[in-house]
Every structure is written in C-alpha cells, then in structure tokens.
Design an enzyme around this catalytic site. Structure first.
Site, PDB file in Angstrom:
ATOM      1  CB  THR A  55      54.888  41.618  73.838  1.00 29.37           C
ATOM      2  OG1 THR A  55      55.999  41.732  74.673  1.00 29.37           O
ATOM      3  CG2 THR A  55      53.759  40.888  74.501  1.00 29.37           C
ATOM      4  NE  ARG A 109      63.499  40.393  80.749  1.00 30.80           N
ATOM      5  CZ  ARG A 109      62.553  40.758  79.890  1.00 30.80           C
ATOM      6  NH1 ARG A 109      61.841  39.854  79.273  1.00 30.80           N
ATOM      7  NH2 ARG A 109      62.323  42.026  79.656  1.00 30.80           N
ATOM      8  CB  VAL A 110      59.647  36.828  84.223  1.00 30.07           C
ATOM      9  CG1 VAL A 110      58.206  37.105  83.831  1.00 30.07           C
ATOM     10  CG2 VAL A 110      59.889  35.324  84.338  1.00 30.07           C
ATOM     11  N   GLY A 111      59.708  39.303  81.935  1.00 29.78           N
ATOM     12  CA  GLY A 111      59.404  40.709  81.686  1.00 29.78           C
ATOM     13  C   GLY A 111      58.008  41.076  82.146  1.00 29.78           C
ATOM     14  CG  ASP A 112      56.112  43.900  79.700  1.00 31.08           C
ATOM     15  OD1 ASP A 112      57.187  43.492  79.244  1.00 31.08           O
ATOM     16  OD2 ASP A 112      55.152  44.233  78.985  1.00 31.08           O
ATOM     17  CB  THR A 120      54.759  46.040  73.138  1.00 33.00           C
ATOM     18  OG1 THR A 120      55.738  45.207  72.521  1.00 33.00           O
ATOM     19  CG2 THR A 120      54.605  47.301  72.324  1.00 33.00           C
ATOM     20  N   GLY A 121      57.591  46.400  74.569  1.00 34.15           N
ATOM     21  CA  GLY A 121      58.891  47.059  74.626  1.00 34.15           C
ATOM     22  C   GLY A 121      59.722  46.490  75.757  1.00 34.15           C
ATOM     23  N   GLY A 149      60.642  45.272  78.892  1.00 33.45           N
ATOM     24  CA  GLY A 149      59.762  44.837  79.972  1.00 33.45           C
ATOM     25  C   GLY A 149      60.089  45.441  81.316  1.00 33.45           C
TER      26      GLY A 149
HETATM   27  N1  GLY Z   1      57.919  43.163  76.616  1.00 31.40           N
HETATM   28  C1  GLY Z   1      58.312  41.832  76.688  1.00 31.40           C
HETATM   29  C2  GLY Z   1      59.423  41.572  77.598  1.00 31.40           C
HETATM   30  O1  GLY Z   1      60.169  42.490  77.921  1.00 31.40           O
HETATM   31  O2  GLY Z   1      59.594  40.446  78.010  1.00 31.40           O
END
Ligand code: GLY
Length: 349
Positions: A184, A212-215, A235-236, A238
């Site tokens: 990110t 899928r949705v991350g952080d 970042t990393g 999610g």
């Molecule tokens: N850090 C971004 C994601 O995992 O989508």
C-alpha cells in the site's frame, strides 16, 4: 528516529516508491484544510498512475479471477473520513474517498456502488488493469492452476530502494521462496498550521480471492488520525493489520503518552504476539505525533520509509525491525539491487 519534533511541515509515506509521490503532493502544501487534503490526494494519485508500482493503482495485480480492484481512504479526524473498496473502474480510490467524505454522511462505499458513486461525481471510468498485470496474472494461473485462496503463502513485500522501478513484487529468481509481495501507499501529512491528514491507496493482495478487502480503506486499520494527538498508517499483510486495528492502536498508544518510537514498536509487537508468523507476513507502521515527531517499525527487514520536508527528500530504514534476522535475502539476491538511498532534492540539484 525518522524525524524529531518540529513545527515545520512534513510528508512521510510507506515504501521507497512513495518518494516521487510525496514530492508530487508536496507541491500542494498550503495553509488550509483543502491544501493538506490536496497533498494526500495528489501523492496517492501519483502512485496510482505509476505503472511500475505493482501494488497500487494501474500497476497493481488483479484478483485470482483476473479482475482488478482498488481500495483507499482519506482521513482528517474520526468524524472526517472517507473510503472506498473493491473499486473496479476508477483509478484513484483516494480521490473518490475524498468525495465520499465531503459529500455524504458515510465513511465507506464498496464495489459496484462505489463505482456508480464515482460516475455520478464525474470521475473518469477507465480500465485499471495494465497489460503487464494481466500477463503476470496469466503466468500465475499457469503456475498455480488458479487455486482459490490467493497467492498469499509465499508473498512478502521487499523494497529494493529508490533507484529500482517501484516493484515490491519480485521475480522468484531473486530470493527463492519469496517470489512476490504486495503493498500500500500510506501517507501522513502535516502542514504549516500543524494540521494532519492521512491517506492510503492499494490494489490489495495480488491474486486475492475475489471480494477480499484488506486494511487500507478501513478507519483504524490502514490509517487513523486523532487531531491534537497524532496519526498512523500501516502497510503489509492486511488481515494482520486489521486483526489488531493497527493504526488506531498506534495512535491510542500516543494518546496515552507513549513516544512515537514506542507507539510504532508496540503496535508491531502486538501483531507479533497475536499471530503465528509465516514467511510471507510483513507488517510495518509509521507513526507521527502532533509535534511532528515520526517513527516507523516493521516486523521484518525489507520495509522502507520515504520522507519529504523542506530541504529533505530521503528514504530510510524503519527505526525498529522486530526480527532483523528474519527473512533476509541471500547476498546473491541483494547484489545489483539498490541500497537505501538519499535521493537529491530536485530543487537543489
Ligand atoms: N495492506 C494492504 C492489503 O493487505 O490489502
């Protein structure tokens, strides 16, 4: 420490590919709330448009069905935040997020309806899958026969430095077990009036399970801002960031009196204590307090921080890496890759 307390404006972001994006955003620096939002929006849009950055925007990699989707958010305060996720037809999730923040009572729109909202607000509908990303997906399908769990088990973002082309997504020949990464752009801005704003933009995990949705688009996970206290971006991986509400946690440590170094370190330590680490996992966080002090911490080597302020354009290692011995690339892989670099200020050269 990445930066000691100072009233001067500053702009910091995740990964060395953020440096040119921060420079683009820095040109918007001004006196009011709109200017700080412009800084964040411009920086994220710059990364979105860079096809060499393989974890954000147009260079990003699609889901396991070959469909690209983007997530993003922008935040000034807990009651001034907007985000979008699973955006499929518009390139700049932070710009659409800003419109969500400014023109609705909501904080997050998703999928088709986020695209429709962007249409209604005049954002250009366009293809967001580059031909390179499509080719990478086709190779992945050939290699993996499209297993429906994303390619998470051997992906870890590793930042080769500013003189590379912005790719965290590494060819497998470089480090054997870790052929790929994702991540990110997360940015934290502070203006002349000590106002703070944060933004995140990402294409998420490459070859993820569709939906899928991350952080990154979620308040408190990928970003958080507490006016008068501080702000953070993560970042990393999610799922791990979301599991500990990492950006909220980092600012909560600040609110309770911790330094930026301790806030960043304790946040990453919480991830470390919460999860059984697998080789592909990485989490890093950048924390800025309201006095302008900045620190960053990461679980593992390979994360870098970009910073821009008057007279300074630099990419740095984080202050703390919890497992420095963990997952270092073999020397043969590092050879030929850029080391952390101080990039000259174009205005000074
Ligand atoms: N850090 C971004 C994601 O995992 O989508």
């Amino acid at each position: 420490m990445i930066r000691s307390a100072s009233n001067a404006p500053c702009f910091v972001g995740t990964w060395s590919f953020a440096l040119p994006a921060l420079e683009a955003g820095w040109s918007c620096l001004g006196e009011d709330e709109l200017a700080i939002l412009d800084m964040v929006e411009r920086a994220c849009a710059h990364a979105d448009a860079n096809p060499a950055v393989d974890s954000v925007g147009f260079g990003g990699l699609p889901d396991s069905s070959g469909v690209m989707s983007l997530d993003g958010a922008i935040m000034l305060a807990p009651d001034r935040v907007g985000g979008v996720c699973d955006l499929r037809h518009h390139l700049h999730p932070v710009s659409v997020s800003r419109r969500v923040m400014d023109s609705t009572e909501h904080s997050l729109l998703c999928g088709e309806n986020a695209d429709r909202f962007a249409d209604r607000h005049g954002f250009e509908r366009r293809s967001i899958l580059s031909s390179e990303a499509r080719t990478a997906w086709e190779s992945w399908v050939d290699d993996r026969h499209g297993r429906d769990r994303g390619a998470t088990q051997d992906l870890r973002p590793v930042d080769p430095g500013t003189s590379s082309d912005g790719r965290l997504f590494r060819p497998s020949s470089l480090d054997g077990a870790a052929p790929a990464g994702h991540d990110t752009i997360g940015v934290l801005a502070r203006d002349r009036g000590q106002r703070m704003a944060a933004g995140c933009s990402t294409s998420g995990l490459p070859f993820k399970v569709p939906g899928r949705v991350g952080d990154s688009p979620i308040v408190g996970h990928g970003l958080y801002v507490v006016p008068g206290v501080g702000q953070a971006t993560a970042t990393g991986t999610g799922e791990m960031i979301s599991g500990v509400c990492a950006s909220f946690l980092a600012t909560e440590f600040l609110r309770r009196g911790a330094s930026v170094v301790d806030s960043a370190t304790e946040t990453v330590r919480r991830v470390d204590e919460t999860y059984e680490l697998e080789p592909h996992h990485q989490v890093a966080v950048i924390v800025m307090d309201c006095d302008g002090a900045i620190s960053a911490a990461a679980l593992r080597p390979g994360f870098r921080v970009a910073i821009v302020e008057d007279g300074r354009r630099e990419v740095l290692d984080p202050d703390v890496v919890l497992h420095p011995e963990d997952g270092m690339l073999p020397e043969s892989a590092i050879e030929g890759l850029a080391k952390p670099t101080n990039t000259p200020n174009p205005e000074e050269s």
